[in-house]
Design a protein around this motif. Structure first.
Motif, PDB file in Angstrom:
ATOM      1  N   GLN A   1       8.605   3.247 -15.160  1.00  0.00           N
ATOM      2  CA  GLN A   1       8.873   1.812 -15.289  1.00  0.00           C
ATOM      3  C   GLN A   1       9.528   1.567 -16.633  1.00  0.00           C
ATOM      4  OE1 GLN A   1       8.219  -0.313 -12.764  1.00  0.00           O
ATOM      5  NE2 GLN A   1       9.455  -1.724 -13.978  1.00  0.00           N
ATOM      6  N   TYR A   2      10.846   1.282 -16.610  1.00  0.00           N
ATOM      7  CA  TYR A   2      11.534   0.935 -17.858  1.00  0.00           C
ATOM      8  C   TYR A   2      11.344  -0.555 -18.101  1.00  0.00           C
ATOM      9  CZ  TYR A   2      14.125   5.364 -17.462  1.00  0.00           C
ATOM     10  OH  TYR A   2      14.470   6.681 -17.365  1.00  0.00           O
ATOM     11  N   ALA A   3      11.629  -0.988 -19.304  1.00  0.00           N
ATOM     12  CA  ALA A   3      11.633  -2.441 -19.559  1.00  0.00           C
ATOM     13  C   ALA A   3      12.669  -3.069 -18.633  1.00  0.00           C
ATOM     14  CB  ALA A   3      12.006  -2.693 -21.019  1.00  0.00           C
TER      15      ALA A   3
ATOM     16  N   ILE B   1      14.001   5.286 -32.893  1.00  0.00           N
ATOM     17  CA  ILE B   1      15.414   5.706 -32.959  1.00  0.00           C
ATOM     18  C   ILE B   1      15.736   6.189 -31.541  1.00  0.00           C
ATOM     19  CG2 ILE B   1      17.127   7.105 -34.158  1.00  0.00           C
ATOM     20  CD1 ILE B   1      15.486   5.129 -35.950  1.00  0.00           C
ATOM     21  N   ASP B   2      16.442   5.360 -30.776  1.00  0.00           N
ATOM     22  CA  ASP B   2      16.535   5.546 -29.333  1.00  0.00           C
ATOM     23  C   ASP B   2      17.969   5.768 -28.864  1.00  0.00           C
ATOM     24  OD1 ASP B   2      15.574   3.495 -26.445  1.00  0.00           O
ATOM     25  OD2 ASP B   2      16.301   5.555 -26.645  1.00  0.00           O
ATOM     26  N   THR B   3      18.305   7.028 -28.598  1.00  0.00           N
ATOM     27  CA  THR B   3      19.680   7.368 -28.181  1.00  0.00           C
ATOM     28  C   THR B   3      20.006   6.804 -26.802  1.00  0.00           C
ATOM     29  OG1 THR B   3      18.823   9.430 -27.245  1.00  0.00           O
ATOM     30  CG2 THR B   3      19.739   9.534 -29.492  1.00  0.00           C
TER      31      THR B   3
ATOM     32  N   PHE C   1      21.130  11.485 -22.724  1.00  0.00           N
ATOM     33  CA  PHE C   1      20.113  12.250 -23.453  1.00  0.00           C
ATOM     34  C   PHE C   1      19.318  11.213 -24.256  1.00  0.00           C
ATOM     35  CE2 PHE C   1      21.486  16.414 -22.292  1.00  0.00           C
ATOM     36  CZ  PHE C   1      22.844  16.301 -22.056  1.00  0.00           C
ATOM     37  N   ASP C   2      18.147  10.878 -23.751  1.00  0.00           N
ATOM     38  CA  ASP C   2      17.423   9.679 -24.176  1.00  0.00           C
ATOM     39  C   ASP C   2      16.180  10.002 -25.007  1.00  0.00           C
ATOM     40  OD1 ASP C   2      15.535   7.130 -22.315  1.00  0.00           O
ATOM     41  OD2 ASP C   2      16.195   7.238 -24.402  1.00  0.00           O
ATOM     42  N   THR C   3      16.249   9.756 -26.326  1.00  0.00           N
ATOM     43  CA  THR C   3      15.088  10.066 -27.190  1.00  0.00           C
ATOM     44  C   THR C   3      13.953   9.070 -26.978  1.00  0.00           C
ATOM     45  OG1 THR C   3      16.131   8.808 -28.969  1.00  0.00           O
ATOM     46  CG2 THR C   3      16.411  11.215 -29.016  1.00  0.00           C
TER      47      THR C   3
HETATM   48  C1  LIG Z   1       7.721   3.814 -21.417  1.00  0.00           C
HETATM   49  C2  LIG Z   1       8.931   4.615 -20.985  1.00  0.00           C
HETATM   50  C3  LIG Z   1       9.098   4.581 -19.476  1.00  0.00           C
HETATM   51  C4  LIG Z   1       8.858   6.057 -21.480  1.00  0.00           C
HETATM   52  O1  LIG Z   1      10.053   3.922 -21.599  1.00  0.00           O
HETATM   53  C5  LIG Z   1      11.342   4.416 -21.468  1.00  0.00           C
HETATM   54  O2  LIG Z   1      11.607   5.364 -20.780  1.00  0.00           O
HETATM   55  N1  LIG Z   1      12.293   3.718 -22.186  1.00  0.00           N
HETATM   56  C6  LIG Z   1      13.684   4.160 -22.235  1.00  0.00           C
HETATM   57  C7  LIG Z   1      14.130   4.201 -23.690  1.00  0.00           C
HETATM   58  N2  LIG Z   1      15.548   4.525 -23.816  1.00  0.00           N
HETATM   59  C8  LIG Z   1      16.412   3.627 -23.058  1.00  0.00           C
HETATM   60  C9  LIG Z   1      16.033   3.609 -21.587  1.00  0.00           C
HETATM   61  C10 LIG Z   1      16.920   2.636 -20.816  1.00  0.00           C
HETATM   62  O3  LIG Z   1      16.837   1.446 -21.076  1.00  0.00           O
HETATM   63  N3  LIG Z   1      17.791   3.111 -19.848  1.00  0.00           N
HETATM   64  C11 LIG Z   1      18.577   2.159 -19.044  1.00  0.00           C
HETATM   65  C12 LIG Z   1      19.969   1.927 -19.588  1.00  0.00           C
HETATM   66  C13 LIG Z   1      20.262   1.963 -20.952  1.00  0.00           C
HETATM   67  C14 LIG Z   1      21.572   1.658 -21.395  1.00  0.00           C
HETATM   68  C15 LIG Z   1      22.583   1.329 -20.488  1.00  0.00           C
HETATM   69  C16 LIG Z   1      22.271   1.320 -19.116  1.00  0.00           C
HETATM   70 CL1  LIG Z   1      23.496   0.931 -17.958  1.00  0.00          CL
HETATM   71  C17 LIG Z   1      20.980   1.624 -18.660  1.00  0.00           C
HETATM   72 CL2  LIG Z   1      20.643   1.636 -16.969  1.00  0.00          CL
HETATM   73  C18 LIG Z   1      17.964   4.519 -19.466  1.00  0.00           C
HETATM   74  C19 LIG Z   1      19.345   5.062 -19.756  1.00  0.00           C
HETATM   75  C20 LIG Z   1      18.118   5.559 -20.472  1.00  0.00           C
HETATM   76  C21 LIG Z   1      14.572   3.218 -21.419  1.00  0.00           C
END
Ligand SMILES: CC(C)(C)OC(=O)N[C@@H]1CNC[C@H](C(=O)N(Cc2cccc(Cl)c2Cl)C2CC2)C1
Length: 338
Positions: free
Chosen positions: A82-84, A223-225, A37-39
């Motif tokens: 596209q995530y970082a 604040i990013d869950t 659940f990703d804020t």
């Molecule tokens: C610009 C926009 C695309 C909206 O940015 C985002 O969506 N940014 C997201 C912000 N929250 C974290 C997200 C992320 O990095 N992951 C990958 C991840 C994180 C922790 C552990 C693992 Cl294993 C993984 Cl794969 C997704 C799980 C949510 C990206």
């Protein structure tokens, strides 16, 4: 059991203090998925049964099969996020999603290709974005907005508890519509969101011990869950880690385990309150064959403008401070986690 506000809390699994995820179902009969659940994002995606056979990350996770759901509605619009740290591509579908015991008809993405990095490390199947509609790719109405428009929640808020000790059960809890007093002590202190449409606040100082090193003029923090650690601009984090004597190697910052007890607290000043993290909060002890390794859960990450520069306060912070995300008042509440 019910946290006393009309919705059934969703228990979360804590994987190594770095991934917290809970169950949702999609379709009828129910197909079960583990999602973060990703804020920090606002879309729902799960791996698709039509995943390309070359996508390892897809094949090691549960996959949605629309042909087996009586409530499936075709859409087919392309989707990519596209995530970082990686990318997800697929197409849109619509079906009934059950979250915290609440059914919503939801447009979501079936992922047909998931970048191996980082999703081969993911214990969860997909991501359920709890961010504002503004950040939703393809302008799709997010799940929580669909739930709010049903008028079933006592309050237009959701709250998150992340446990610190992986052995503790539950590993965490999401409550839709309120908070769960079992998981915090004392009262909430609130910080208003910096601008509409993001779970982002203003930090008015980052201190090591009692010395404020940066952000005294104010800087942005999400604040990013969905993030495991705390990230900040490379220049700041590099100095912060140098100050506490952490060494950078290929897998992040580390400290000598027998110096951990002497480490200073790291404090974020927000909304008139000091939010301190002690070494217990920000050091992960990882027992390894060749001896314990002490990982500092801070990472340098330069998010490019217009989003950045920005700090990201992830699970490390939330595990210490029970967090209430308030859509009604566009503010975030913090209380000491129990
Ligand atoms: C610009 C926009 C695309 C909206 O940015 C985002 O969506 N940014 C997201 C912000 N929250 C974290 C997200 C992320 O990095 N992951 C990958 C991840 C994180 C922790 C552990 C693992 Cl294993 C993984 Cl794969 C997704 C799980 C949510 C990206």
């Amino acid at each position: 059991g019910d946290a006393g506000n009309g919705t059934v809390p969703t228990p979360l699994t804590n994987y190594l203090d770095t991934q917290y995820f809970g169950e949702i179902s999609i379709g009828f009969p129910a197909q079960i998925f583990n999602v973060v659940f990703d804020t920090g994002s606002a879309n729902l995606w799960v791996p698709s049964q039509r995943c390309s056979p070359f996508s390892t990350a897809c094949f090691t996770h549960s996959r949605y099969d629309s042909s087996k759901s009586q409530s499936y509605v075709e859409n087919g619009t392309g989707f990519s996020i596209q995530y970082a740290s990686g990318s997800v591509r697929g197409f849109l579908s619509e079906d009934v999603v059950m979250v915290g015991g609440i059914p919503v008809v939801q447009v979501f993405a079936e992922a047909t290709s998931l970048s191996a990095m980082p999703f081969i490390f993911a214990k969860f199947d997909g991501v359920l974005g709890m961010g504002y509609p503004d950040t939703a790719v393809d302008g799709i109405t997010p799940v929580f907005d669909r739930i709010m428009s049903q008028q079933v929640l006592e309050e237009e808020v959701f709250s998150v508890y992340y446990s610190r000790d992986p052995q503790r059960s539950p590993g965490g809890e999401l409550v839709l519509g309120g908070t769960d007093p079992n998981y915090y002590t004392g009262s909430f202190n609130y910080v208003h969101t910096r601008e509409l449409g993001k779970w982002e606040v203003t930090v008015k100082g980052v201190a090591v011990g009692r010395k404020t090193l940066f952000c005294s003029e104010g800087c942005a923090a999400v604040i990013d869950t969905g993030s495991s650690y705390i990230t900040g601009p490379a220049s700041s984090v590099t100095l912060l880690m140098k100050t506490i004597g952490a060494q950078l190697d290929e897998s992040g910052y580390k400290v000598n385990c027998d110096s951990v007890k002497a480490l200073p607290s790291l404090t974020f000043h927000m909304g008139g309150q000091e939010y301190s993290l002690t070494q217990e909060d920000y050091v992960l002890w990882q027992p390894q064959i060749q001896g314990d390794v002490c990982v500092v859960t801070f990472r340098a990450l330069d998010v490019p403008p217009p989003t950045g520069p920005v700090w990201i306060l992830g699970a490390t912070f939330i595990a210490r401070y029970y967090t209430e995300f308030d859509r009604r008042n566009n503010r975030i509440g913090f209380a000491t986690a129990a």
